[in-house]
Design a protein around this motif. Structure first.
Motif, short mmCIF file in Angstrom:
data_model
loop_
_atom_site.label_atom_id
_atom_site.label_comp_id
_atom_site.label_asym_id
_atom_site.label_seq_id
_atom_site.Cartn_x
_atom_site.Cartn_y
_atom_site.Cartn_z
N THR A 128 0.85 -1.19 0.00
CA THR A 128 0.00 0.00 0.00
C THR A 128 0.88 1.24 0.00
O THR A 128 2.02 1.20 0.45
CB THR A 128 -0.96 -0.01 1.22
N LEU A 129 0.36 2.31 -0.54
CA LEU A 129 1.05 3.61 -0.55
C LEU A 129 0.08 4.68 -0.08
O LEU A 129 -1.11 4.62 -0.37
CB LEU A 129 1.52 3.96 -1.96
N LEU B 257 -5.01 11.20 -8.89
CA LEU B 257 -4.17 10.01 -9.04
C LEU B 257 -4.88 8.74 -8.56
O LEU B 257 -4.30 7.67 -8.57
CB LEU B 257 -2.85 10.19 -8.31
N GLY B 258 -6.11 8.90 -8.14
CA GLY B 258 -6.90 7.75 -7.73
C GLY B 258 -6.90 7.46 -6.24
O GLY B 258 -7.52 6.50 -5.79
N PHE C 50 -4.22 9.98 2.36
CA PHE C 50 -4.85 9.51 1.13
C PHE C 50 -4.18 8.20 0.74
O PHE C 50 -2.95 8.12 0.63
CB PHE C 50 -4.68 10.53 0.00
N ARG C 51 -4.96 7.15 0.56
CA ARG C 51 -4.44 5.84 0.18
C ARG C 51 -4.56 5.66 -1.32
O ARG C 51 -5.62 5.86 -1.91
CB ARG C 51 -5.19 4.73 0.91
N HIS C 52 -3.44 5.28 -1.95
CA HIS C 52 -3.38 5.09 -3.40
C HIS C 52 -3.79 3.67 -3.78
O HIS C 52 -3.51 2.73 -3.03
CB HIS C 52 -1.98 5.40 -3.92
N SER D 151 -5.97 2.18 -16.10
CA SER D 151 -4.63 2.54 -15.66
C SER D 151 -4.61 3.87 -14.93
O SER D 151 -5.60 4.60 -14.94
CB SER D 151 -3.68 2.59 -16.85
N VAL D 152 -3.48 4.19 -14.33
CA VAL D 152 -3.35 5.46 -13.60
C VAL D 152 -3.58 6.66 -14.52
O VAL D 152 -4.03 7.70 -14.09
CB VAL D 152 -1.99 5.54 -12.88
N GLU D 153 -3.31 6.48 -15.83
CA GLU D 153 -3.55 7.59 -16.76
C GLU D 153 -5.02 8.01 -16.79
O GLU D 153 -5.35 9.14 -17.07
CB GLU D 153 -3.10 7.21 -18.18
N ALA D 154 -5.91 7.08 -16.44
CA ALA D 154 -7.33 7.41 -16.41
C ALA D 154 -7.64 8.44 -15.33
O ALA D 154 -8.65 9.12 -15.40
CB ALA D 154 -8.15 6.14 -16.19
#
Length: 68
Positions: free
Chosen positions: A9-10, A28-29, A50-52, A63-66
């Motif tokens: 987790t980040l 960034l989601g 904030f949890r990524h 993807s993260v680009e979304a």
């Protein structure tokens, strides 16, 4: 960080008054984690956590680009 370091987790720590950083984390989601410990940085004060999303969560949702 997930692949290279094997992290599960980040998180991002954001000053509650820094709306732009909170907005970036969200783009960034990342989502606000109400169950995270309540961090308090001696020189800075409290922080929002904030949890990524994990790579598996990103694959399921695009993807993260979304999020950019």
């Amino acid at each position: 960080a997930y692949g290279e370091l094997g992290l599960e987790t980040l998180v991002s720590f954001v000053d509650p008054e820094n709306e732009r950083s909170a907005a970036l984390a969200k783009r960034l989601g990342a989502v606000l984690d109400p169950d995270a410990f309540d961090p308090y940085f001696e020189n800075y004060g409290p922080a929002l956590v904030f949890r990524h999303p994990s790579p598996a969560e990103l694959e399921a949702d695009g993807s993260v680009e979304a999020y950019a």
